[in-house]
Design an enzyme around this catalytic site. Structure first.
Site, PDB file in Angstrom:
ATOM      1  N   HIS A   3      56.648   4.977  48.915  1.00 53.50           N
ATOM      2  CA  HIS A   3      57.832   5.595  47.931  1.00 53.50           C
ATOM      3  C   HIS A   3      57.407   7.286  47.893  1.00 53.50           C
ATOM      4  CE1 HIS A   3      58.208   6.947  43.486  1.00 53.50           C
ATOM      5  NE2 HIS A   3      59.539   6.823  44.148  1.00 53.50           N
ATOM      6  N   HIS A  80      59.490  17.094  45.887  1.00 49.81           N
ATOM      7  CA  HIS A  80      59.115  15.999  44.636  1.00 49.81           C
ATOM      8  C   HIS A  80      58.720  16.878  43.713  1.00 49.81           C
ATOM      9  CE1 HIS A  80      57.694  12.152  42.631  1.00 49.81           C
ATOM     10  NE2 HIS A  80      58.762  12.388  42.387  1.00 49.81           N
TER      11      HIS A  80
END
Length: 288
Positions: A3, A80
């Site tokens: 992930h 991110h």
């Protein structure tokens, strides 16, 4: 699968990503580098780079791409919250592994795009072409893709692209062929209930399917564990319950397909998921 696969490297000197809310932008503008160091503890969901992940057995990569505000080079970055490595460098690193392991197959899932115009998508598509060329498998029916088929065609890469651009490029698989339902919870019990019900509801044919064994911190969780970070505050504590769920799964059309996690090196996540493939072999023996 991993992930936020690229988040092993987050550049604390980079600006905050364009997708971050105003509260985060303001926090960083006031506290600067200190804020970014704290953010990194919650944004970095992996510690291993692409080469190490591949060597350990990861074959699915969750990729989020962004442009940088006011970047004169118009570069594309993994992102991110803060920016990570340049996309072309990551793709080359993966390609080096594929060149050394011609029978290995990987999934690249480009599922979030930030600050990208048509020209940036064109640049990324060209980058994929230049890096992987004929290694990429054109989009066909998911159930037709066997390892045997890929080996015969010498394909090693399936690229999923969650943007209408995918409809114009033969080697891009549409994003809806790689659904990844997201539990968005900090509670391991709720996560497991969600994973179980989403498997029950998944389409039996026509797409791949991701079970995200991932807990998502709320703002209050971050505030309480601000100095310790995601791994210590959430992932390690919940690991036994999450791994127990993984161990009891069955692969196949009505079971799990791809399983992703944070900090994939923790416990025996990778070896446990790989072992599930043997259950599939046993199932085939039973039916014949």
């Amino acid at each position: 699968g991993s992930h936020d696969s690229f988040s092993f490297y987050i550049d604390e000197a980079s600006p905050v990503g364009p997708e971050q809310p105003e509260t985060v932008q303001n926090f960083v503008s006031v506290f600067g580098t200190v804020a970014k160091k704290l953010m990194r503890k919650w944004l970095a969901t992996q510690t291993m780079n692409f080469t190490s992940q591949l060597g350990a057995g990861i074959r699915y990569f969750d990729l989020r791409i962004s442009t940088k505000p006011r970047d004169p080079d118009n570069e594309l970055y993994f992102a991110h919250g803060l920016f990570s490595a340049k996309v072309n460098e990551g793709l080359e690193e993966i390609n080096a592994f594929l060149a050394d392991h011609p029978k290995e197959v990987i999934f690249l899932d480009f599922n979030h795009f930030y600050g990208m115009q048509k020209c940036h998508h064109e640049k990324l598509v060209q980058m994929l072409k230049d890096t992987y060329g004929n290694k990429m498998c054109p989009a066909i029916f998911a159930h037709e893709v066997s390892l045997q088929y890929l080996w015969e065609k010498e394909h090693q890469v399936l690229v999923f692209y969650h943007s209408p651009v995918a409809l114009e490029v033969p080697f891009l698989w549409p994003g809806q062929m790689m659904p990844a339902p997201w539990a968005n919870t900090t509670d391991p019990e709720k996560l497991i209930q969600f994973l179980q019900s989403s498997i029950t509801e998944r389409r039996k044919k026509g797409s791949f399917f991701i079970s995200q064994v991932v807990l998502t911190p709320k703002a209050s969780t971050v505030v309480k564990g601000v100095a310790s970070g995601l791994r210590e505050t959430i992932t390690e504590r919940a690991l036994p319950a999450m791994m127990q769920w993984v161990r009891t799964q069955k692969p196949g059309e009505s079971g799990v397909n791809i399983i992703t996690a944070d900090f994939v090196e923790l416990g025996d996540f990778i070896s446990t998921v790989i072992k599930l493939n043997y259950a599939l072999d046993e199932g085939e023996d039973d039916t014949t």
